[in-house]
Motif scaffolding. Structure first.
Motif, short mmCIF file in Angstrom:
data_model
loop_
_atom_site.label_atom_id
_atom_site.label_comp_id
_atom_site.label_asym_id
_atom_site.label_seq_id
_atom_site.Cartn_x
_atom_site.Cartn_y
_atom_site.Cartn_z
N LEU A 71 0.71 -1.02 -0.13
CA LEU A 71 -0.02 0.15 -0.18
C LEU A 71 0.82 1.14 0.05
CD1 LEU A 71 -2.68 -1.14 2.77
CD2 LEU A 71 -2.96 -0.79 0.39
N PRO A 72 0.43 2.29 -0.73
CA PRO A 72 1.05 3.54 -0.84
C PRO A 72 1.14 4.45 0.56
CG PRO A 72 -0.97 3.91 -1.77
CD PRO A 72 -0.89 2.39 -1.33
N TRP A 73 1.83 3.85 1.40
CA TRP A 73 1.83 4.59 2.97
C TRP A 73 2.77 5.93 2.74
CZ3 TRP A 73 -1.63 3.12 6.19
CH2 TRP A 73 -2.04 1.85 6.38
N ASP A 74 3.38 6.48 1.87
CA ASP A 74 3.92 7.64 1.74
C ASP A 74 2.83 8.59 1.47
OD1 ASP A 74 3.68 6.56 -0.76
OD2 ASP A 74 5.89 7.06 -1.38
N THR A 75 1.73 8.40 0.98
CA THR A 75 0.49 9.23 0.56
C THR A 75 0.25 10.29 1.59
OG1 THR A 75 -0.48 7.55 -0.71
CG2 THR A 75 -1.60 9.61 -0.24
N ASP A 76 0.43 11.56 1.32
CA ASP A 76 0.08 12.46 2.42
C ASP A 76 -1.42 12.73 2.54
OD1 ASP A 76 2.21 13.79 3.57
OD2 ASP A 76 2.53 15.36 1.79
N VAL A 77 -2.07 12.82 3.70
CA VAL A 77 -3.44 13.00 3.93
C VAL A 77 -3.79 13.87 4.94
CG1 VAL A 77 -5.37 11.65 4.84
CG2 VAL A 77 -3.68 10.30 3.81
N ASP A 78 -4.08 14.93 4.23
CA ASP A 78 -4.78 16.30 4.92
C ASP A 78 -6.21 15.73 4.89
OD1 ASP A 78 -5.99 18.55 5.71
OD2 ASP A 78 -4.82 19.76 3.96
N GLN A 79 -6.45 15.58 6.19
CA GLN A 79 -7.79 15.11 6.65
C GLN A 79 -8.95 15.88 6.35
OE1 GLN A 79 -8.27 13.33 10.60
NE2 GLN A 79 -10.18 12.24 10.10
N GLU A 80 -8.77 17.28 6.76
CA GLU A 80 -9.84 18.28 6.49
C GLU A 80 -10.14 18.35 5.10
OE1 GLU A 80 -9.20 21.93 8.73
OE2 GLU A 80 -9.76 21.10 10.45
N HIS A 81 -9.04 18.40 4.32
CA HIS A 81 -9.23 18.65 2.85
C HIS A 81 -9.76 17.44 2.09
CE1 HIS A 81 -7.89 19.73 -1.15
NE2 HIS A 81 -7.56 18.47 -1.47
N VAL A 82 -9.76 16.09 2.84
CA VAL A 82 -10.25 15.20 2.11
C VAL A 82 -11.69 15.09 2.66
CG1 VAL A 82 -10.63 12.32 2.52
CG2 VAL A 82 -8.24 13.51 2.18
N LEU A 173 -5.18 4.92 11.00
CA LEU A 173 -5.66 5.80 12.21
C LEU A 173 -4.51 6.47 12.91
CD1 LEU A 173 -8.48 3.39 13.74
CD2 LEU A 173 -8.85 5.82 13.49
N ASP A 174 -3.28 5.64 13.08
CA ASP A 174 -2.22 6.36 13.79
C ASP A 174 -1.51 7.44 13.14
OD1 ASP A 174 -2.72 5.29 16.21
OD2 ASP A 174 -1.23 3.34 15.89
N GLU A 175 -1.51 7.05 11.83
CA GLU A 175 -0.55 7.82 10.90
C GLU A 175 -1.29 9.02 10.02
OE1 GLU A 175 2.06 5.36 8.48
OE2 GLU A 175 2.64 4.45 10.30
N LYS A 176 -2.49 8.58 9.69
CA LYS A 176 -3.08 9.73 8.86
C LYS A 176 -4.56 10.32 9.29
CE LYS A 176 -0.51 8.05 5.80
NZ LYS A 176 0.70 8.58 5.30
N LEU A 177 -4.94 9.86 10.60
CA LEU A 177 -6.16 10.50 11.02
C LEU A 177 -5.83 11.14 12.24
CD1 LEU A 177 -8.95 7.99 10.03
CD2 LEU A 177 -8.09 9.68 8.83
#
Ligand SMILES: [Fe+2]
Ligand SMILES: [Fe+2]
Length: 374
Positions: A71-82, A173-177
């Motif tokens: 899985l592409p774990w290096d994806t940046d996740v901006d939760q509010e933007h999503v 949950l730990d890394e992206k949320l």
């Protein structure tokens, strides 16, 4: 035959007061103990006499994936933007479009609704995480309690799958949320009931048919809806596994239910109904409203009116109903479960594809491998 009160602990299925009174009071507990009943069964019959389960086992062996490297774990996740993008792309009701006059949400603007969307996502993924652990424990139990060798083999692959699912949701949950929620009380009640029941087929019915049937539909809905590429890929892969798990339930119970008497089937119908209601109750997301300090009962009334909310809630049953029909549970006896599903407003899915048929088409892991080697 059990009454609604005996099955659900309340007389009216839709008694909101009673539903919301069921809350998790052990939010700080680190361990939760449940007495797991049932006999561990050795079988000396090693004949591979169930080819459909054998086929599923072979596919499971080929479709294993690695949560860390696939899985592409290096994806940046901006939760509010999503959250915003998801609402825009899918034309979803963002709270501010609801009629909130005279309700706790009257003063909420876009910022508050955005914060709500973020917490709602934290909550949803947290419940997926806890549900996956329930599946891990139930499937380990199936390995012990199911009497057929082909089913023990297959269930062993599912234990590995479920460990991977717990792993991916915990990591996401730990890394992206931005926060975890404890297990919802309705979900915990259901998982406890499934694990306590000593009959091996009840573990299957509760987990493989009901919990995983709902999970497959919910993952599918979110997978379609999300604009976040890592979550999209993660859910595609989890769904590949889940479709096999539900098929495992359908194929096993189809054979076993043929041997059961009318009263025994009625007990299965009642258990399926209990599970359906518990899962519907948990999607009220009461803990998210508590997080914002608003009156939960008022809040639930308002948010449930959002049209996309209603669609989502009934879609959750789009796999469960056809699978129950395939197992003969819908119409057995006097059609008791058909009546219950009609009351819950989900009977319209009865003729959708059952998962005993469709699991191969959902095997995205194999499809990706074929493309990679072509
Ligand atoms: Fe799973
Ligand atoms: Fe599963």
């Amino acid at each position: 035959m059990a009454s609604t009160h005996e099955i659900l602990g309340r007389d009216e299925v839709d008694d909101l007061e009673a539903i919301l009174a069921v809350t998790n009071t052990d939010v700080d507990e680190v361990q939760h103990l449940v007495k797991s009943n049932g006999d561990a069964i050795f079988t000396w019959d090693y004949d591979r006499s169930r080819p459909a389960l054998g086929k599923l086992y072979e596919r499971a062996k080929k479709s294993q994936w690695n949560a860390q490297t696939d899985l592409p774990w290096d994806t940046d996740v901006d939760q509010e933007h999503v959250v915003l993008q998801n609402a825009l792309t899918n034309n979803m009701t963002f709270g501010s479009e609801l009629d909130t006059k005279g309700t706790p949400f009257e003063k909420w603007g876009d910022a508050e609704w955005l914060a709500f969307g973020v917490q709602s996502q934290n909550w949803t993924l947290s419940q997926f995480l806890h549900g996956e652990q329930g599946a891990l424990i139930c499937t380990a139990k199936v390995v012990e309690t199911v009497p057929w060798i082909d089913a023990k083999y297959y269930a062993a692959t599912q234990v590995m799958d479920e460990a991977r699912h717990v792993e991916v949701f915990a990591k996401y949950l730990d890394e992206k949320l931005s926060g975890h929620y404890p297990i919802n009380a309705h979900l915990r009640l259901l998982l406890d009931d499934i694990i306590k029941d000593p009959r091996w087929d009840m573990t299957y019915l509760g987990m493989q048919i009901m919990v995983e049937g709902l999970a497959l539909a919910a993952f599918g809905f979110i997978q379609q809806m999300t604009t976040e590429p890592l979550l999209k890929q993660l859910l595609r892969y989890v769904m590949s596994d889940e479709a096999r798990h539900v098929a495992f339930g359908v194929l096993s119970l189809q054979e076993y239910y043929k041997e059961l008497s009318g009263p025994e089937i009625r007990e299965r119908q009642e258990f399926a109904f209990e599970a359906a209601v518990r899962m519907r109750d948990r999607f009220l997301q009461q803990e998210v409203f508590e997080h914002f300090g608003v009156n939960v009962k008022d809040a639930v009334h308002i948010v449930m009116q959002a049209p996309d909310r209603k669609v989502f809630q009934s879609m959750l049953f789009s796999k469960i109903v056809p699978n129950c029909k395939k197992l003969g549970l819908l119409d057995a006896g006097d059609g008791w479960l058909r009546e219950r599903f009609t009351e819950l407003g989900v009977i319209q899915f009865e003729d959708w594809t059952d998962t005993g048929e469709e699991y191969a088409t959902l095997d995205e892991v194999s499809k990706d491998r074929e493309t990679a080697t072509a």
